[in-house]
Design a protein around this motif. Structure first.
Motif, PDB file in Angstrom:
ATOM      1  N   LEU A  54      -4.169 -10.204  -8.565  1.00  0.00           N
ATOM      2  CA  LEU A  54      -5.204 -10.506  -7.577  1.00  0.00           C
ATOM      3  C   LEU A  54      -4.811 -10.018  -6.196  1.00  0.00           C
ATOM      4  N   PHE A  55      -3.618 -10.374  -5.739  1.00  0.00           N
ATOM      5  CA  PHE A  55      -3.286 -10.063  -4.351  1.00  0.00           C
ATOM      6  C   PHE A  55      -2.852  -8.616  -4.144  1.00  0.00           C
ATOM      7  N   ASP A  56      -2.438  -7.944  -5.199  1.00  0.00           N
ATOM      8  CA  ASP A  56      -2.288  -6.495  -5.104  1.00  0.00           C
ATOM      9  C   ASP A  56      -3.656  -5.855  -4.864  1.00  0.00           C
ATOM     10  N   TRP A  57      -4.663  -6.362  -5.579  1.00  0.00           N
ATOM     11  CA  TRP A  57      -6.018  -5.828  -5.418  1.00  0.00           C
ATOM     12  C   TRP A  57      -6.620  -6.236  -4.078  1.00  0.00           C
ATOM     13  N   VAL A  58      -6.363  -7.450  -3.646  1.00  0.00           N
ATOM     14  CA  VAL A  58      -6.855  -7.892  -2.338  1.00  0.00           C
ATOM     15  C   VAL A  58      -6.313  -6.990  -1.241  1.00  0.00           C
ATOM     16  N   GLY A  59      -5.025  -6.656  -1.311  1.00  0.00           N
ATOM     17  CA  GLY A  59      -4.445  -5.774  -0.319  1.00  0.00           C
ATOM     18  C   GLY A  59      -5.131  -4.423  -0.277  1.00  0.00           C
ATOM     19  N   THR A  60      -5.472  -3.892  -1.449  1.00  0.00           N
ATOM     20  CA  THR A  60      -6.172  -2.616  -1.522  1.00  0.00           C
ATOM     21  C   THR A  60      -7.602  -2.744  -1.020  1.00  0.00           C
ATOM     22  N   ALA A  61      -8.291  -3.792  -1.478  1.00  0.00           N
ATOM     23  CA  ALA A  61      -9.709  -3.953  -1.140  1.00  0.00           C
ATOM     24  C   ALA A  61      -9.920  -4.181   0.351  1.00  0.00           C
ATOM     25  N   LEU A  62      -9.056  -4.978   0.979  1.00  0.00           N
ATOM     26  CA  LEU A  62      -9.246  -5.294   2.383  1.00  0.00           C
ATOM     27  C   LEU A  62      -8.844  -4.145   3.302  1.00  0.00           C
ATOM     28  N   SER A  63      -8.151  -3.159   2.763  1.00  0.00           N
ATOM     29  CA  SER A  63      -7.766  -2.017   3.578  1.00  0.00           C
ATOM     30  C   SER A  63      -8.902  -0.999   3.722  1.00  0.00           C
ATOM     31  N   GLU A  64      -9.974  -1.151   2.925  1.00  0.00           N
ATOM     32  CA  GLU A  64     -11.098  -0.241   3.010  1.00  0.00           C
ATOM     33  C   GLU A  64     -12.048  -0.673   4.139  1.00  0.00           C
ATOM     34  N   SER A  65     -13.000   0.203   4.458  1.00  0.00           N
ATOM     35  CA  SER A  65     -13.953  -0.119   5.514  1.00  0.00           C
ATOM     36  C   SER A  65     -14.727  -1.368   5.131  1.00  0.00           C
ATOM     37  N   GLU A  66     -14.866  -2.283   6.053  1.00  0.00           N
ATOM     38  CA  GLU A  66     -15.505  -3.559   5.766  1.00  0.00           C
ATOM     39  C   GLU A  66     -17.008  -3.501   5.984  1.00  0.00           C
ATOM     40  N   PRO A  67     -17.777  -4.205   5.118  1.00  0.00           N
ATOM     41  CA  PRO A  67     -19.232  -4.277   5.266  1.00  0.00           C
ATOM     42  C   PRO A  67     -19.647  -5.433   6.171  1.00  0.00           C
ATOM     43  N   ILE A  68     -20.904  -5.526   6.416  1.00  0.00           N
ATOM     44  CA  ILE A  68     -21.450  -6.678   7.114  1.00  0.00           C
ATOM     45  C   ILE A  68     -22.035  -7.622   6.065  1.00  0.00           C
ATOM     46  N   SER A  69     -21.498  -8.848   5.964  1.00  0.00           N
ATOM     47  CA  SER A  69     -21.961  -9.787   4.941  1.00  0.00           C
ATOM     48  C   SER A  69     -23.329 -10.318   5.297  1.00  0.00           C
ATOM     49  N   ARG A  70     -24.095 -10.663   4.258  1.00  0.00           N
ATOM     50  CA  ARG A  70     -25.447 -11.178   4.465  1.00  0.00           C
ATOM     51  C   ARG A  70     -25.436 -12.698   4.539  1.00  0.00           C
TER      52      ARG A  70
END
Length: 229
Positions: A213-229
């Motif tokens: 999970l946290f290996d993936w979280v590190g990868t996912a959060l390093s990408e450009s962030e969206p605006i949540s609805r």
């Protein structure tokens, strides 16, 4: 609907013969589970409402509801969880909501930083890193906390989580399986492996899930962030 009932009972009958009732029941239940969402944007309005009210327990349950279709495909939580199925945009939006509502006390990015620290302290021992992480975020049982379930051992169950302002940093969102599911599994009749399955969900599953999970979280959060609805 009739075909679903026939298929479901067929699996259970087959399981009684083969002695694998737990797996069969899980498969029958999974037939009614929704498929993973096809869109990477979710409606977070319910979660946002819980977070604004500082109702951490309800927000935690809603976060798991959002993520479960990706993590436990077809409702099968006895198979290894698959956090890498979660779209990065979903993790980013959830993390932002948690961090903002808790003033940096909770959130995936908060947990990921803690994980990176304990992993660096235990670079060759994943199980030790997972235990150290659980201790840091308050998911593990202290010596003064008896196990009310007799199967949870080191890891707290959902109802024991700390939803007070004094909760440890990174305490939420929790990554366990809700106790209602585990209790239902243990109460299934004619199930020879239910206790073993419940012990896996409340034990070894954490060792499998947290590093991935946290290996993936590190990868996912390093990408450009969206605006949540």
């Amino acid at each position: 609907m009739h075909r679903l009932k026939i298929l479901g009972w067929g699996l259970i009958v087959s399981a009684i013969v083969t002695g694998s009732l737990t797996v069969a029941v899980m498969r029958v239940v999974s037939l009614n589970q929704p498929a993973p969402p096809t869109q990477t944007q979710e409606d977070f309005s319910v979660l946002r409402s819980h977070l604004q009210a500082k109702n951490w327990q309800a927000a935690d349950a809603e976060t798991r509801r959002i993520l479960d279709p990706w993590i436990h495909q077809q409702g099968d939580f006895l198979s290894p969880p698959a956090p890498t199925n979660i779209p990065p945009t979903v993790l980013q939006s959830l993390d932002r909501l948690w961090v903002e509502a808790s003033n940096g006390q909770f959130g995936f990015s908060v947990q990921q930083r803690i994980w990176a620290e304990v992993r660096s302290q235990h670079p060759t021992d994943s199980a030790a890193a997972v235990k150290a992480f659980g201790d840091r975020v308050g998911w593990t049982r202290t010596q003064n906390q008896p196990d009310p379930t007799f199967i949870a051992h080191d890891w707290l169950i959902e109802t024991e989580l700390n939803s007070s302002p004094e909760a440890p940093v990174g305490h939420f969102p929790w990554v366990g399986v809700d106790w209602q599911r585990i209790s239902a599994m243990m109460s299934a009749q004619s199930c020879g492996s239910c206790t073993i399955d419940a012990m896996y969900v409340q034990g070894e599953r954490f060792n499998q899930y947290i590093p991935t999970l946290f290996d993936w979280v590190g990868t996912a959060l390093s990408e450009s962030e969206p605006i949540s609805r």
